[in-house]
Motif scaffolding. Structure first.
Motif, PDB file in Angstrom:
ATOM      1  N   ASP A  93       0.846  -1.180   0.000  1.00 21.87           N
ATOM      2  CA  ASP A  93       0.000   0.000   0.000  1.00 21.87           C
ATOM      3  C   ASP A  93       0.888   1.238   0.000  1.00 21.87           C
ATOM      4  O   ASP A  93       2.118   1.128   0.050  1.00 21.87           O
ATOM      5  CB  ASP A  93      -0.912  -0.013   1.232  1.00 21.87           C
ATOM      6  CG  ASP A  93      -2.201   0.778   1.001  1.00 21.87           C
ATOM      7  OD1 ASP A  93      -2.243   1.546   0.022  1.00 21.87           O
ATOM      8  OD2 ASP A  93      -3.150   0.621   1.789  1.00 21.87           O
ATOM      9  N   GLU A  94       0.276   2.414  -0.016  1.00 17.87           N
ATOM     10  CA  GLU A  94       1.056   3.642  -0.088  1.00 17.87           C
ATOM     11  C   GLU A  94       1.890   3.875   1.164  1.00 17.87           C
ATOM     12  O   GLU A  94       3.033   4.337   1.086  1.00 17.87           O
ATOM     13  CB  GLU A  94       0.133   4.839  -0.326  1.00 17.87           C
ATOM     14  CG  GLU A  94       0.892   6.135  -0.562  1.00 17.87           C
ATOM     15  CD  GLU A  94      -0.018   7.306  -0.864  1.00 17.87           C
ATOM     16  OE1 GLU A  94       0.365   8.145  -1.704  1.00 17.87           O
ATOM     17  OE2 GLU A  94      -1.105   7.388  -0.259  1.00 17.87           O
ATOM     18  N   THR A  95       1.362   3.536   2.339  1.00 24.52           N
ATOM     19  CA  THR A  95       2.087   3.786   3.585  1.00 24.52           C
ATOM     20  C   THR A  95       2.308   2.507   4.397  1.00 24.52           C
ATOM     21  O   THR A  95       2.640   2.583   5.578  1.00 24.52           O
ATOM     22  CB  THR A  95       1.335   4.808   4.460  1.00 24.52           C
ATOM     23  OG1 THR A  95       0.036   4.306   4.769  1.00 24.52           O
ATOM     24  CG2 THR A  95       1.216   6.147   3.748  1.00 24.52           C
ATOM     25  N   GLY A 292       1.996  12.070   6.313  1.00 31.29           N
ATOM     26  CA  GLY A 292       2.192  11.540   4.968  1.00 31.29           C
ATOM     27  C   GLY A 292       3.649  11.416   4.592  1.00 31.29           C
ATOM     28  O   GLY A 292       3.995  11.403   3.404  1.00 31.29           O
ATOM     29  N   VAL A 295       6.048   7.146   1.860  1.00 28.68           N
ATOM     30  CA  VAL A 295       5.292   6.799   0.655  1.00 28.68           C
ATOM     31  C   VAL A 295       6.032   5.692  -0.089  1.00 28.68           C
ATOM     32  O   VAL A 295       7.226   5.837  -0.400  1.00 28.68           O
ATOM     33  CB  VAL A 295       5.095   8.015  -0.273  1.00 28.68           C
ATOM     34  CG1 VAL A 295       4.387   7.602  -1.558  1.00 28.68           C
ATOM     35  CG2 VAL A 295       4.306   9.114   0.440  1.00 28.68           C
ATOM     36  N   ARG A 297       6.137   3.288  -3.556  1.00 32.40           N
ATOM     37  CA  ARG A 297       5.700   3.170  -4.959  1.00 32.40           C
ATOM     38  C   ARG A 297       6.258   1.866  -5.506  1.00 32.40           C
ATOM     39  O   ARG A 297       7.351   1.426  -5.122  1.00 32.40           O
ATOM     40  CB  ARG A 297       6.190   4.354  -5.782  1.00 32.40           C
ATOM     41  CG  ARG A 297       5.659   5.697  -5.301  1.00 32.40           C
ATOM     42  CD  ARG A 297       6.326   6.842  -6.034  1.00 32.40           C
ATOM     43  NE  ARG A 297       6.037   6.823  -7.460  1.00 32.40           N
ATOM     44  CZ  ARG A 297       6.683   7.573  -8.362  1.00 32.40           C
ATOM     45  NH1 ARG A 297       7.690   8.353  -7.972  1.00 32.40           N
ATOM     46  NH2 ARG A 297       6.361   7.522  -9.634  1.00 32.40           N
ATOM     47  N   TYR A 298       5.527   1.241  -6.441  1.00 32.71           N
ATOM     48  CA  TYR A 298       5.847  -0.108  -6.893  1.00 32.71           C
ATOM     49  C   TYR A 298       5.895  -0.144  -8.423  1.00 32.71           C
ATOM     50  O   TYR A 298       5.051   0.458  -9.103  1.00 32.71           O
ATOM     51  CB  TYR A 298       4.808  -1.095  -6.371  1.00 32.71           C
ATOM     52  CG  TYR A 298       4.578  -0.977  -4.883  1.00 32.71           C
ATOM     53  CD1 TYR A 298       5.392  -1.648  -3.973  1.00 32.71           C
ATOM     54  CD2 TYR A 298       3.560  -0.168  -4.365  1.00 32.71           C
ATOM     55  CE1 TYR A 298       5.198  -1.524  -2.600  1.00 32.71           C
ATOM     56  CE2 TYR A 298       3.358  -0.036  -3.001  1.00 32.71           C
ATOM     57  CZ  TYR A 298       4.179  -0.715  -2.127  1.00 32.71           C
ATOM     58  OH  TYR A 298       3.987  -0.592  -0.767  1.00 32.71           O
ATOM     59  N   GLU A 305       4.849   1.781 -13.366  1.00 37.62           N
ATOM     60  CA  GLU A 305       4.363   1.906 -11.997  1.00 37.62           C
ATOM     61  C   GLU A 305       2.945   1.356 -11.850  1.00 37.62           C
ATOM     62  O   GLU A 305       2.094   1.564 -12.721  1.00 37.62           O
ATOM     63  CB  GLU A 305       4.381   3.362 -11.549  1.00 37.62           C
ATOM     64  CG  GLU A 305       3.948   3.554 -10.110  1.00 37.62           C
ATOM     65  CD  GLU A 305       4.016   4.997  -9.640  1.00 37.62           C
ATOM     66  OE1 GLU A 305       3.704   5.266  -8.461  1.00 37.62           O
ATOM     67  OE2 GLU A 305       4.378   5.863 -10.467  1.00 37.62           O
ATOM     68  N   LYS A 307      -0.432   1.839 -10.228  1.00 34.82           N
ATOM     69  CA  LYS A 307      -1.111   3.007  -9.673  1.00 34.82           C
ATOM     70  C   LYS A 307      -2.191   2.633  -8.669  1.00 34.82           C
ATOM     71  O   LYS A 307      -2.443   3.373  -7.714  1.00 34.82           O
ATOM     72  CB  LYS A 307      -1.733   3.827 -10.807  1.00 34.82           C
ATOM     73  CG  LYS A 307      -0.709   4.439 -11.759  1.00 34.82           C
ATOM     74  CD  LYS A 307       0.085   5.537 -11.088  1.00 34.82           C
ATOM     75  CE  LYS A 307       0.975   6.267 -12.080  1.00 34.82           C
ATOM     76  NZ  LYS A 307       1.745   7.377 -11.462  1.00 34.82           N
ATOM     77  N   LEU A 309      -3.640   1.085  -5.615  1.00 35.11           N
ATOM     78  CA  LEU A 309      -3.168   0.556  -4.334  1.00 35.11           C
ATOM     79  C   LEU A 309      -4.333   0.385  -3.377  1.00 35.11           C
ATOM     80  O   LEU A 309      -5.277   1.176  -3.396  1.00 35.11           O
ATOM     81  CB  LEU A 309      -2.125   1.501  -3.723  1.00 35.11           C
ATOM     82  CG  LEU A 309      -0.856   1.758  -4.548  1.00 35.11           C
ATOM     83  CD1 LEU A 309       0.037   2.771  -3.846  1.00 35.11           C
ATOM     84  CD2 LEU A 309      -0.092   0.468  -4.798  1.00 35.11           C
ATOM     85  N   PRO A 310      -4.300  -0.650  -2.496  1.00 35.92           N
ATOM     86  CA  PRO A 310      -3.246  -1.683  -2.395  1.00 35.92           C
ATOM     87  C   PRO A 310      -3.225  -2.581  -3.618  1.00 35.92           C
ATOM     88  O   PRO A 310      -4.233  -2.720  -4.328  1.00 35.92           O
ATOM     89  CB  PRO A 310      -3.657  -2.453  -1.130  1.00 35.92           C
ATOM     90  CG  PRO A 310      -5.126  -2.252  -1.014  1.00 35.92           C
ATOM     91  CD  PRO A 310      -5.390  -0.873  -1.518  1.00 35.92           C
TER      92      PRO A 310
END
Length: 349
Positions: A93-95, A292, A295, A297-298, A305, A307, A309-310
């Protein structure tokens, strides 16, 4: 006489006031400079601490993330539902990030990956035991019963020999897997055969046993009879789940090693362990993250990338690079001190 009187008279009041005013201006300027310099020194010290915090966090995360998937089976389970073991990433996920790997535990000196030795060699092993190679050099059977036996201490890459060998001092020899504290009584391990299929077994209370002169890691339940049909290949691993998350202003980490269970599902493995004997508590690695400020990114093998998420289960297996952005903040006189940094890590397994 008049000139001598004027010389003794000294400064006039106007001259004193002018000199005092000039001195006050100079003193005010100096105080202002010193206060400014003090604020700058404080901000530079805060910025240095933020950079150090970020370096330590990204260093640890990078070392562990590069080992994501270490020891993981590549084929389906041998028993039960026969499902595939999940990929290196469990949740993305993002965080928040969860991955599986065989990493050292707080009470261990090394991780738990060890290759199988000649488990079909004579004399045979008990149906609950597996013989292991000495992980310090990758070539010695720790019990030394075969024709190609060698003293593990003499071939060790970490310990100078000669010294205590695993055959003679299994409890205390540092060249022995159980002497290295790699395996604990009651812990669950994943055994992977030569074809990449896997079973899960619990280490017995004795940890290791002696069968007709052969030392072996011993489990509470038997291993399938045809498990070693691909001889002299495969490994045993203590697979853990590692959690990273942003919680408030802290980046936290948790490591879990409880049993996989009947099903190795993403939903089940993405839940943090609760019992203290099954993992570590949530440990704050860094407390200065801005809102925040973490962060993830995958990206896939082509650099595209993801986009959404999750990540969906199929996308989790396609991730090849993880980018991490940090934004840290610390209080200071005037504006808070902020520091932004970025790192990218390639998955190897």
């Amino acid at each position: 006489m008049v000139a001598r009187t004027r010389a003794r008279r000294g400064f006039t009041l106007i001259e004193v006031l002018v000199a005092s005013g000039v001195g006050l201006i100079i003193l005010t300027a100096m105080m202002g400079y010193l206060l400014h310099r003090s604020r700058m020194d404080q901000r530079e010290a805060q910025l240095g601490r933020l950079k150090q915090d970020a370096s330590l966090l990204l260093g640890q995360l990078g070392r562990e993330l590069r080992q994501a998937g270490l020891g993981r089976p590549t084929r389906a389970r041998r028993e039960g539902l026969g499902e595939l073991y999940p990929g290196p990433l469990i949740l993305a996920d993002e965080t928040a990030l969860v991955f599986v790997s065989d990493l050292p535990r707080p009470d261990s000196n090394l991780n738990g990956v060890s290759a199988f030795a000649a488990n079909q060699a004579f004399p045979p092993l008990p149906d609950r035991g597996v013989a292991l190679l000495n992980e310090l050099n990758g070539s010695c059977d720790v019990d030394g019963s075969g024709a190609k036996a060698c003293r593990t201490d003499e071939a060790s890459l970490l310990f100078a020999g000669p010294g205590q060998d695993c055959r003679d001092f299994p409890h205390s020899s540092p060249t022995c897997p159980w002497g290295l504290n790699k395996y604990q009584a009651g812990e669950w391990l994943v055994l992977v055969d030569g074809a990449g299929r896997w079973v899960e077994r619990q280490v017995s209370s004795s940890v290791f046993g002696n069968a007709i002169g052969r030392l072996a890691l011993v489990f509470d339940e038997p291993i399938p009879r045809d498990f070693f049909e691909v001889p002299n290949r495969g490994w045993v691993a203590s697979l853990d789940r590692v959690f990273y998350r942003l919680e408030g202003g802290a980046v936290e980490r948790k490591q879990c090693w409880e049993r996989v269970g009947v099903q190795a599902t993403l939903s089940g493995l993405s839940r943090p362990c609760r019992a203290k004997e099954e993992g570590t508590p949530w440990e704050p690695l860094l407390r200065t993250a801005a809102p925040g400020g973490l962060v993830f990114r995958y990206f896939d093998a082509q650099g595209v990338e993801f986009k959404a998420l999750p990540l969906a289960p199929m996308d989790l297996r396609r991730v090849r690079r993880v980018e991490v952005a940090l934004r840290l903040m610390a209080p200071a006189s005037g504006e808070p001190v902020t520091y932004d940094t970025f790192s990218a890590f390639t998955l190897r397994h």
